[in-house]
Design an enzyme around this catalytic site. Structure first.
Site, PDB file in Angstrom:
ATOM      1  N   GLY A  46       0.803  -1.054   0.071  1.00  0.00           N
ATOM      2  CA  GLY A  46       0.081   0.120  -0.053  1.00  0.00           C
ATOM      3  C   GLY A  46       0.750   1.198   0.028  1.00  0.00           C
ATOM      4  O   GLY A  46       2.151   1.289   0.338  1.00  0.00           O
ATOM      5  N   GLN A  51       2.719   9.906   1.220  1.00  0.00           N
ATOM      6  CA  GLN A  51       4.117   9.359   1.255  1.00  0.00           C
ATOM      7  C   GLN A  51       4.944   9.708   0.051  1.00  0.00           C
ATOM      8  O   GLN A  51       6.098   9.412   0.065  1.00  0.00           O
ATOM      9  CB  GLN A  51       3.898   7.846   1.464  1.00  0.00           C
ATOM     10  CG  GLN A  51       3.263   7.225   2.792  1.00  0.00           C
ATOM     11  CD  GLN A  51       3.209   5.881   2.639  1.00  0.00           C
ATOM     12  OE1 GLN A  51       2.284   5.225   2.293  1.00  0.00           O
ATOM     13  NE2 GLN A  51       4.440   5.130   3.283  1.00  0.00           N
ATOM     14  N   CYS A  88       5.962  -0.151   7.321  1.00  0.00           N
ATOM     15  CA  CYS A  88       5.376   1.022   6.272  1.00  0.00           C
ATOM     16  C   CYS A  88       6.637   1.421   5.308  1.00  0.00           C
ATOM     17  O   CYS A  88       7.926   1.485   5.927  1.00  0.00           O
ATOM     18  CB  CYS A  88       5.225   2.093   7.359  1.00  0.00           C
ATOM     19  SG  CYS A  88       4.799   3.710   6.596  1.00  0.00           S
ATOM     20  N   LEU A  89       6.450   1.724   4.054  1.00  0.00           N
ATOM     21  CA  LEU A  89       7.462   2.019   3.310  1.00  0.00           C
ATOM     22  C   LEU A  89       8.046   3.419   3.907  1.00  0.00           C
ATOM     23  O   LEU A  89       9.192   3.833   3.214  1.00  0.00           O
ATOM     24  CB  LEU A  89       6.709   2.387   1.957  1.00  0.00           C
ATOM     25  CG  LEU A  89       6.412   0.990   1.162  1.00  0.00           C
ATOM     26  CD1 LEU A  89       5.523   1.185  -0.187  1.00  0.00           C
ATOM     27  CD2 LEU A  89       7.604   0.301   0.904  1.00  0.00           C
ATOM     28  N   HIS A 130      -4.295   0.987   7.520  1.00  0.00           N
ATOM     29  CA  HIS A 130      -2.979   1.781   7.757  1.00  0.00           C
ATOM     30  C   HIS A 130      -2.968   2.944   6.739  1.00  0.00           C
ATOM     31  O   HIS A 130      -2.413   4.222   6.927  1.00  0.00           O
ATOM     32  CB  HIS A 130      -2.104   0.669   7.362  1.00  0.00           C
ATOM     33  CG  HIS A 130      -0.400   1.200   7.419  1.00  0.00           C
ATOM     34  ND1 HIS A 130       0.579   0.664   8.242  1.00  0.00           N
ATOM     35  CD2 HIS A 130       0.214   1.983   6.350  1.00  0.00           C
ATOM     36  CE1 HIS A 130       1.551   1.480   7.869  1.00  0.00           C
ATOM     37  NE2 HIS A 130       1.445   2.104   6.763  1.00  0.00           N
ATOM     38  N   GLU A 131      -3.273   2.678   5.497  1.00  0.00           N
ATOM     39  CA  GLU A 131      -3.181   3.716   4.583  1.00  0.00           C
ATOM     40  C   GLU A 131      -4.159   4.967   4.758  1.00  0.00           C
ATOM     41  O   GLU A 131      -3.505   6.168   4.737  1.00  0.00           O
ATOM     42  CB  GLU A 131      -3.669   3.304   3.112  1.00  0.00           C
ATOM     43  CG  GLU A 131      -2.703   2.082   2.679  1.00  0.00           C
ATOM     44  CD  GLU A 131      -1.396   2.518   2.850  1.00  0.00           C
ATOM     45  OE1 GLU A 131      -0.700   3.821   2.603  1.00  0.00           O
ATOM     46  OE2 GLU A 131      -0.584   1.331   2.966  1.00  0.00           O
ATOM     47  N   HIS A 134      -2.638   7.438   7.142  1.00  0.00           N
ATOM     48  CA  HIS A 134      -1.579   8.279   6.548  1.00  0.00           C
ATOM     49  C   HIS A 134      -2.238   9.560   5.983  1.00  0.00           C
ATOM     50  O   HIS A 134      -1.722  10.897   6.178  1.00  0.00           O
ATOM     51  CB  HIS A 134      -1.137   7.517   5.290  1.00  0.00           C
ATOM     52  CG  HIS A 134       0.266   6.900   5.513  1.00  0.00           C
ATOM     53  ND1 HIS A 134       1.424   7.265   6.458  1.00  0.00           N
ATOM     54  CD2 HIS A 134       0.305   5.522   5.336  1.00  0.00           C
ATOM     55  CE1 HIS A 134       2.178   6.173   6.345  1.00  0.00           C
ATOM     56  NE2 HIS A 134       1.653   5.105   5.807  1.00  0.00           N
TER      57      HIS A 134
END
Ligand code: NI
Length: 157
Positions: A46, A51, A88-89, A130-131, A134
């Site tokens: 994701g 991000q 997380c990226l 999670h997304e 953000h």
């Protein structure tokens, strides 16, 4: 399409509340393509627009069943609970133990600005939560129980 630079935790852009997308434009279309390419290249499941430095309510997800584009998403229902490692990226190589709903029903617009609902369990439910966090400037590290630790797996969002 082009790869975008993934912002790392500590970048203030990751703490901002994102704005809704009122209409599809060529720039947003390009952003969606770039975000998918960037997510796949990073082996993520994701990626949220902030991000890559864009404060708009847009996320892309792929937990292995194909790409999902969510514009102006909102969660309608949740149930159950799952606890497990989450990455997380924007914090590569790390993970933390986070409790999330095990089932999520959400509403969003697709890349044609058509509304749809989506239901997910397990990893998809986790990824949606999670997304969407953000988009309101939140990282999983705020919700982690216990230390953020090193990992060697690739499932990051
Ligand atoms: Ni993330």
């Amino acid at each position: 399409m082009a790869l975008r630079t993934i912002r790392i935790q500590g970048d203030p852009v990751l703490t901002k509340v994102c704005r809704p997308i009122p209409e599809m434009t060529p720039k947003i279309e390009e952003l969606i393509g770039d975000m998918l390419e960037t997510m796949y290249e990073a082996n993520g499941v994701g990626l949220a627009a902030p991000q890559v430095g864009i404060l708009k309510r847009l996320v892309v997800i792929d937990v292995g069943d194909g790409p999902i584009v969510m514009i102006n998403p909102s969660i309608l229902e949740t149930s159950g609970e799952q606890t497990g490692d989450e990455g997380c990226l924007s914090l590569p190589g790390k993970a933390g133990n986070v409790t999330r709903p095990n089932y999520v029903k959400a509403r969003a617009l697709d890349e044609n600005m058509e509304e749809y609902t989506i239901e997910g369990t397990e990893l998809l439910a986790r990824a949606i939560c999670h997304e969407l966090d953000h988009l309101d400037g939140h990282m999983y590290t705020e919700k982690a129980e216990g230390p953020i630790h090193d990992v060697n797996y690739e499932e990051e969002a």
